[in-house]
Design a protein around this motif. Structure first.
Motif, mmCIF file in Angstrom:
data_model
loop_
_atom_site.group_PDB
_atom_site.id
_atom_site.type_symbol
_atom_site.label_atom_id
_atom_site.label_comp_id
_atom_site.label_asym_id
_atom_site.label_seq_id
_atom_site.Cartn_x
_atom_site.Cartn_y
_atom_site.Cartn_z
ATOM 1 N N LEU A 1 0.845 -1.175 -0.029
ATOM 2 C CA LEU A 1 0.029 0.013 0.166
ATOM 3 C C LEU A 1 0.885 1.347 0.064
ATOM 4 C CD1 LEU A 1 -2.879 1.101 0.358
ATOM 5 C CD2 LEU A 1 -2.543 1.279 2.745
ATOM 6 N N PRO A 2 0.820 2.057 -1.208
ATOM 7 C CA PRO A 2 1.629 3.164 -1.042
ATOM 8 C C PRO A 2 0.839 4.273 -0.443
ATOM 9 C CG PRO A 2 0.764 2.885 -3.387
ATOM 10 C CD PRO A 2 0.518 1.786 -2.429
ATOM 11 N N MET A 3 1.535 5.195 0.434
ATOM 12 C CA MET A 3 0.864 6.510 1.035
ATOM 13 C C MET A 3 1.723 7.414 0.981
ATOM 14 S SD MET A 3 -1.254 4.828 4.204
ATOM 15 C CE MET A 3 -2.557 6.210 4.130
ATOM 16 N N HIS A 4 1.321 8.896 1.075
ATOM 17 C CA HIS A 4 2.070 9.699 1.233
ATOM 18 C C HIS A 4 1.451 10.949 2.255
ATOM 19 C CE1 HIS A 4 -0.639 11.654 -1.763
ATOM 20 N NE2 HIS A 4 -0.259 12.848 -1.276
ATOM 21 N N LEU A 5 2.297 11.354 2.906
ATOM 22 C CA LEU A 5 1.891 12.774 4.017
ATOM 23 C C LEU A 5 2.559 13.864 3.317
ATOM 24 C CD1 LEU A 5 2.946 10.056 6.120
ATOM 25 C CD2 LEU A 5 1.331 11.465 7.434
ATOM 26 N N ILE A 6 1.781 15.033 3.478
ATOM 27 C CA ILE A 6 2.464 16.008 3.076
ATOM 28 C C ILE A 6 2.217 16.979 4.649
ATOM 29 C CG2 ILE A 6 2.311 18.445 1.965
ATOM 30 C CD1 ILE A 6 1.091 16.823 -0.462
ATOM 31 N N ILE A 7 3.656 17.464 4.791
ATOM 32 C CA ILE A 7 3.757 18.173 6.457
ATOM 33 C C ILE A 7 3.915 19.508 5.848
ATOM 34 C CG2 ILE A 7 4.814 18.079 8.534
ATOM 35 C CD1 ILE A 7 5.742 15.207 7.662
ATOM 36 N N GLU A 8 3.246 20.666 6.354
ATOM 37 C CA GLU A 8 3.269 21.754 5.985
ATOM 38 C C GLU A 8 4.449 22.478 7.192
ATOM 39 O OE1 GLU A 8 -0.006 24.110 6.316
ATOM 40 O OE2 GLU A 8 -0.204 24.104 8.527
ATOM 41 N N SER A 9 4.879 23.599 6.961
ATOM 42 C CA SER A 9 6.280 24.091 7.620
ATOM 43 C C SER A 9 5.999 24.048 9.081
ATOM 44 C CB SER A 9 6.673 25.742 7.093
ATOM 45 O OG SER A 9 5.403 26.469 7.288
ATOM 46 N N SER A 10 4.500 24.394 9.427
ATOM 47 C CA SER A 10 4.130 24.358 10.935
ATOM 48 C C SER A 10 4.301 22.954 11.458
ATOM 49 C CB SER A 10 2.802 24.790 11.052
ATOM 50 O OG SER A 10 1.539 24.012 10.688
ATOM 51 N N GLY A 11 4.491 21.976 10.792
ATOM 52 C CA GLY A 11 4.494 20.408 11.186
ATOM 53 C C GLY A 11 3.313 19.794 11.230
ATOM 54 N N ARG A 12 2.253 20.434 10.901
ATOM 55 C CA ARG A 12 0.850 19.950 10.791
ATOM 56 C C ARG A 12 0.700 18.924 9.416
ATOM 57 N NH1 ARG A 12 -4.540 21.574 9.073
ATOM 58 N NH2 ARG A 12 -3.620 23.215 7.911
ATOM 59 N N VAL A 13 0.281 17.881 9.463
ATOM 60 C CA VAL A 13 -0.082 16.975 8.365
ATOM 61 C C VAL A 13 -1.399 17.742 7.661
ATOM 62 C CG1 VAL A 13 -0.777 14.929 7.370
ATOM 63 C CG2 VAL A 13 0.663 15.069 9.479
ATOM 64 N N VAL A 14 -1.354 18.139 6.378
ATOM 65 C CA VAL A 14 -2.425 18.708 5.629
ATOM 66 C C VAL A 14 -2.969 17.899 4.525
ATOM 67 C CG1 VAL A 14 -1.575 21.226 5.999
ATOM 68 C CG2 VAL A 14 -0.562 19.927 3.925
ATOM 69 N N GLU A 15 -2.220 16.890 4.223
ATOM 70 C CA GLU A 15 -2.668 15.942 3.041
ATOM 71 C C GLU A 15 -2.166 14.404 3.311
ATOM 72 O OE1 GLU A 15 -2.093 14.890 -1.403
ATOM 73 O OE2 GLU A 15 -2.538 16.945 -1.061
ATOM 74 N N VAL B 1 -7.575 9.491 8.710
ATOM 75 C CA VAL B 1 -7.993 10.371 9.914
ATOM 76 C C VAL B 1 -6.916 10.387 10.897
ATOM 77 C CG1 VAL B 1 -9.636 10.724 11.667
ATOM 78 C CG2 VAL B 1 -10.355 10.345 9.306
ATOM 79 N N ALA B 2 -6.210 9.413 11.162
ATOM 80 C CA ALA B 2 -5.291 9.193 12.173
ATOM 81 C C ALA B 2 -4.107 9.847 11.805
ATOM 82 C CB ALA B 2 -4.880 7.540 12.570
ATOM 83 N N LEU B 3 -3.827 9.779 10.680
ATOM 84 C CA LEU B 3 -2.512 10.495 10.381
ATOM 85 C C LEU B 3 -2.538 11.938 10.497
ATOM 86 C CD1 LEU B 3 -1.252 8.287 7.623
ATOM 87 C CD2 LEU B 3 -0.555 8.220 9.781
ATOM 88 N N ARG B 4 -3.715 12.510 10.177
ATOM 89 C CA ARG B 4 -3.904 14.086 9.985
ATOM 90 C C ARG B 4 -3.649 14.692 11.532
ATOM 91 N NH1 ARG B 4 -6.003 16.847 5.605
ATOM 92 N NH2 ARG B 4 -6.454 15.674 3.941
ATOM 93 N N ALA B 5 -3.950 13.945 12.380
ATOM 94 C CA ALA B 5 -3.827 14.252 13.738
ATOM 95 C C ALA B 5 -2.520 14.345 14.274
ATOM 96 C CB ALA B 5 -4.867 13.589 14.831
ATOM 97 N N LEU B 6 -1.418 13.828 13.449
ATOM 98 C CA LEU B 6 -0.034 13.803 13.979
ATOM 99 C C LEU B 6 0.679 15.031 13.768
ATOM 100 C CD1 LEU B 6 1.223 10.483 12.243
ATOM 101 C CD2 LEU B 6 0.773 10.942 14.640
ATOM 102 N N ARG B 7 1.680 15.574 14.665
ATOM 103 C CA ARG B 7 2.239 16.800 14.461
ATOM 104 C C ARG B 7 3.690 16.462 14.374
ATOM 105 N NH1 ARG B 7 -1.520 18.250 13.247
ATOM 106 N NH2 ARG B 7 -3.389 19.550 14.095
ATOM 107 N N PHE B 8 4.545 17.008 13.479
ATOM 108 C CA PHE B 8 5.851 16.980 13.287
ATOM 109 C C PHE B 8 6.620 18.105 13.692
ATOM 110 C CE2 PHE B 8 3.860 13.863 10.684
ATOM 111 C CZ PHE B 8 4.804 12.571 10.676
ATOM 112 N N PRO B 9 8.091 18.299 13.658
ATOM 113 C CA PRO B 9 8.927 19.399 14.134
ATOM 114 C C PRO B 9 8.508 20.484 12.958
ATOM 115 C CG PRO B 9 10.052 17.329 14.212
ATOM 116 C CD PRO B 9 8.749 16.963 13.656
ATOM 117 N N GLU B 10 8.576 21.838 13.209
ATOM 118 C CA GLU B 10 8.502 22.880 12.314
ATOM 119 C C GLU B 10 9.840 22.898 11.406
ATOM 120 O OE1 GLU B 10 7.600 26.594 14.170
ATOM 121 O OE2 GLU B 10 5.857 25.731 15.369
ATOM 122 N N SER B 11 9.521 23.563 10.314
ATOM 123 C CA SER B 11 10.763 23.714 9.492
ATOM 124 C C SER B 11 10.349 25.027 8.726
ATOM 125 C CB SER B 11 10.977 22.400 8.679
ATOM 126 O OG SER B 11 9.819 22.398 7.821
#
Length: 184
Positions: free
Chosen positions: A129-143, A162-172
């Motif tokens: 299963l291929p998937m992708h996450l787009i993380i904006e500069s704030s660290g929020r998953v937007v797609e 739904v679960a992945l959209r709730a994740l937060r990553f470091p800012e960049s």
């Protein structure tokens, strides 16, 4: 009452929005008659169109394997190691496009893999299963993207999204895309 002329630009815009006109009348195509003898002769044929629908109290059908067969690793992907213990995924590949480094993404990706594995627990083993996450500069998953799948797997993919959209990553200072290929 006086009618005002309609500008040509408005008419052209309306025509573009509506699409091209019909090129001619199309005759309806009749459905072939159902032949029970043909069903008996071809056991690989799908269920008959007039077959009774399953009872509403019937348990859901087993969800099949992930949509893509395992195969050669695509270029640019690395094996994600080590996989967290107790996970139903057998292998994960990942590729990072953007400013965040693998070390900055590892904790969030491990959490993501746990969420995805939980959502996919109903699926049979096997497949990719291929998937992708787009993380904006704030660290929020937007797609969160995944391929369209059969009806049984759609709920599991929606759960993972739904679960992945709730994740937060470091800012960049810019967006980062994490491509994942999950194998069961």
């Amino acid at each position: 009452m006086m009618l005002r002329p309609v500008p040509a630009v408005a008419i052209a815009g309306l025509l573009l929005a509506c699409g091209p006109g019909s090129t001619g009348a199309e005759e309806p195509v009749p459905r072939p008659a159902h032949d029970p003898a043909a069903d008996a002769a071809d056991p690989d044929a799908g269920p008959a169109a007039d077959a009774p629908a399953p009872a509403p109290d019937a348990p859901p059908a087993e969800v099949g394997p992930l949509p893509g067969p395992p195969g050669a690793d695509p270029p640019g992907f690395d094996v994600y190691e080590p996989l967290p213990e107790g996970m139903s995924l057998t292998r994960v590949l990942w590729k990072i496009d953007g400013l965040l480094a693998a070390a900055d993404l590892r904790q969030g990706v491990e959490e993501a893999l746990g969420e995805i594995a939980t959502c996919l627990d109903a699926a049979s083993a096997g497949g990719r299963l291929p998937m992708h996450l787009i993380i904006e500069s704030s660290g929020r998953v937007v797609e969160v993207g995944a391929p369209l799948a059969d009806a049984g797997l759609r709920d599991a993919i929606t759960c993972a999204q739904v679960a992945l959209r709730a994740l937060r990553f470091p800012e960049s200072t810019g967006d980062t895309t994490v491509h994942l290929i999950l194998e069961r």
